[in-house]
Write a protein that holds these residues in place. Structure first.
Motif, short mmCIF file in Angstrom:
data_model
loop_
_atom_site.label_atom_id
_atom_site.label_comp_id
_atom_site.label_asym_id
_atom_site.label_seq_id
_atom_site.Cartn_x
_atom_site.Cartn_y
_atom_site.Cartn_z
N GLY A 158 0.81 -1.21 0.00
CA GLY A 158 0.00 0.00 0.00
C GLY A 158 0.84 1.25 0.00
N ILE A 159 0.18 2.34 0.33
CA ILE A 159 0.81 3.66 0.36
C ILE A 159 0.67 4.19 1.78
N ILE A 160 1.77 4.64 2.35
CA ILE A 160 1.69 5.28 3.66
C ILE A 160 1.85 6.79 3.47
N GLY A 161 1.25 7.54 4.38
CA GLY A 161 1.30 8.99 4.26
C GLY A 161 0.06 9.58 3.62
N LEU A 162 -1.03 8.79 3.60
CA LEU A 162 -2.29 9.26 3.00
C LEU A 162 -3.15 10.05 4.00
N GLY A 163 -2.62 10.25 5.20
CA GLY A 163 -3.41 10.87 6.26
C GLY A 163 -3.96 9.86 7.23
N GLU A 164 -3.51 8.61 7.09
CA GLU A 164 -3.95 7.55 7.99
C GLU A 164 -3.27 7.72 9.35
N THR A 165 -3.84 7.13 10.37
CA THR A 165 -3.25 7.13 11.70
C THR A 165 -2.23 5.99 11.81
N GLU A 225 12.84 8.21 -3.06
CA GLU A 225 13.83 9.21 -3.45
C GLU A 225 13.49 10.60 -2.92
N THR A 226 12.20 10.88 -2.74
CA THR A 226 11.79 12.22 -2.30
C THR A 226 11.46 12.29 -0.81
N ASN A 227 11.08 11.17 -0.21
CA ASN A 227 10.68 11.18 1.20
C ASN A 227 11.78 10.78 2.17
N LEU A 228 12.76 10.04 1.68
CA LEU A 228 13.83 9.56 2.56
C LEU A 228 15.08 10.40 2.40
N VAL A 247 3.84 10.55 -2.63
CA VAL A 247 4.35 11.77 -3.23
C VAL A 247 3.12 12.53 -3.71
N PRO A 248 2.72 13.60 -3.02
CA PRO A 248 1.48 14.30 -3.39
C PRO A 248 1.53 14.81 -4.83
N VAL A 249 0.47 14.49 -5.58
CA VAL A 249 0.40 14.89 -6.99
C VAL A 249 -0.51 16.11 -7.11
N PRO A 250 0.00 17.23 -7.66
CA PRO A 250 -0.84 18.41 -7.85
C PRO A 250 -2.09 18.07 -8.67
#
Length: 325
Positions: free
Chosen positions: A207-214, A280-283, A239-242
């Motif tokens: 999955g994807i972490i950082g979606l606003g989940e707890t 690459e962008t978060n770490l 990676v938030p997409v505009p």
């Protein structure tokens, strides 16, 4: 019992072949920040014991066709959001073979064909099968697929074509899923994984972490992955997409990212645990620390809608920390 003793006790359970309980996993996930290095160190020892020093390096090919009909709030390929990302028809088998050969030459062990649609039409599926056949005949690299929802007949055909593994992500925790997608259900995703497994395909899910989940929801997803017990887990970091509803989402602290990789390793000692989109962008280090905290796989070169590290750069990163690409 101290936290350090508890972590070590859980590790010894894993080494003895015992599966740790959900309660133990929750306690591991919530160890204080001061004990996180020990959690990561023990997860690394489990990785080395069960999987050796080899890092599973994978490349993707986004063979998507047109905008996707699903409304996943994180996705730049959804037709629901104006993100400016191009759409295109399926490439020819020749084009894909060339890219698959390049991936093999650059050291990739597997090559995953990904399509951004709800499910393949009969015509599209036939064309994807032609592509797979050509890769098998001309390249000889392990092929994996991520094609959305499958019928039993389609899954059986992929197995006949020697596709090794099928990817279909949970995306997030069941309790979070209705906030992330409304055009299909969490159960739909579980059903697809079951179809793939019944056809004899290995499973890749995550999955994807950082979606606003707890954190509790990250634990929830982790425990669901442990229940499924896939051969590979893929964890993306948003990676938030505009243009998408999550474009202003705040990054997760690196410590939270380390927690999930480490605990997944305690729960799934034999699986490939892959650092996927967003490393690459978060770490701070493109994944060096996570590859010593439970992870033993990366996706190189790029992802579905964004570039990644150069394959040679990733190889050097892996060798720098004493592992094998």
């Amino acid at each position: 019992m101290s936290n350090l003793e508890f972590i070590k006790e859980c590790q010894e359970k894993v080494f003895s072949g015992e599966r740790i309980s959900s309660e133990d996993a929750k306690k591991l996930f919530n160890v204080p920040e001061d004990d996180l290095k020990e959690l990561a160190r023990c997860a690394n020892e489990i990785t080395r014991d069960y999987n050796g020093n080899k890092v599973d390096v994978e490349q993707l090919n986004n063979i998507k066709k047109n905008a996707c009909s699903e409304d996943c709030t994180f996705c730049g390929q959804s037709a629901f959001f104006d993100t400016g990302i191009e759409t295109y028809q399926l490439p020819t088998p020749e084009e894909v073979v060339t890219k698959a050969q390049k991936a093999k030459d650059e050291g990739a062990e597997s090559y995953c064909l990904v399509a951004a649609w709800r499910e393949p039409s009969s015509k599209d599926f036939t064309n994807v099968c032609k592509i797979i056949s050509e890769i098998n005949n001309k390249v000889g690299i392990s092929v994996e697929c991520s094609l959305g929802f499958l019928t039993k007949e389609q899954a059986t055909k992929l197995k006949e074509l020697k596709v090794k593994r099928y990817n279909h992500n949970l995306e997030t925790a069941k309790s979070k899923f209705p906030e992330i997608c409304t055009t299909h259900t969490y159960q739909d995703r579980l059903d697809t994984l079951e179809i793939a497994r019944e056809a004899g395909l290995e499973l890749c899910t995550g999955g994807i972490i950082g979606l606003g989940e707890t954190r509790d929801q990250r634990i929830e997803m982790t425990l669901e992955l442990a229940r499924i017990y896939p051969e590979e887990v893929t964890i993306n970091i948003l990676v938030p997409v505009p243009g998408t509803p999550l474009e202003l989402q705040v990054d997760l602290p690196n410590s939270e990212i380390t927690r999930i990789f480490s605990v997944i390793r305690f729960l799934l000692p034999e699986s490939v645990i892959k650092i996927s989109g967003g490393r690459e962008t978060n770490l701070d280090d493109s994944g060096e620390e996570l590859l010593q905290s439970g992870a033993n796989g990366i996706i190189t070169q790029g992802y579905l809608t964004m570039d990644g590290n150069d394959a040679q750069k990733d190889r050097k990163m892996i060798e720098k920390i004493g592992l094998e690409a």
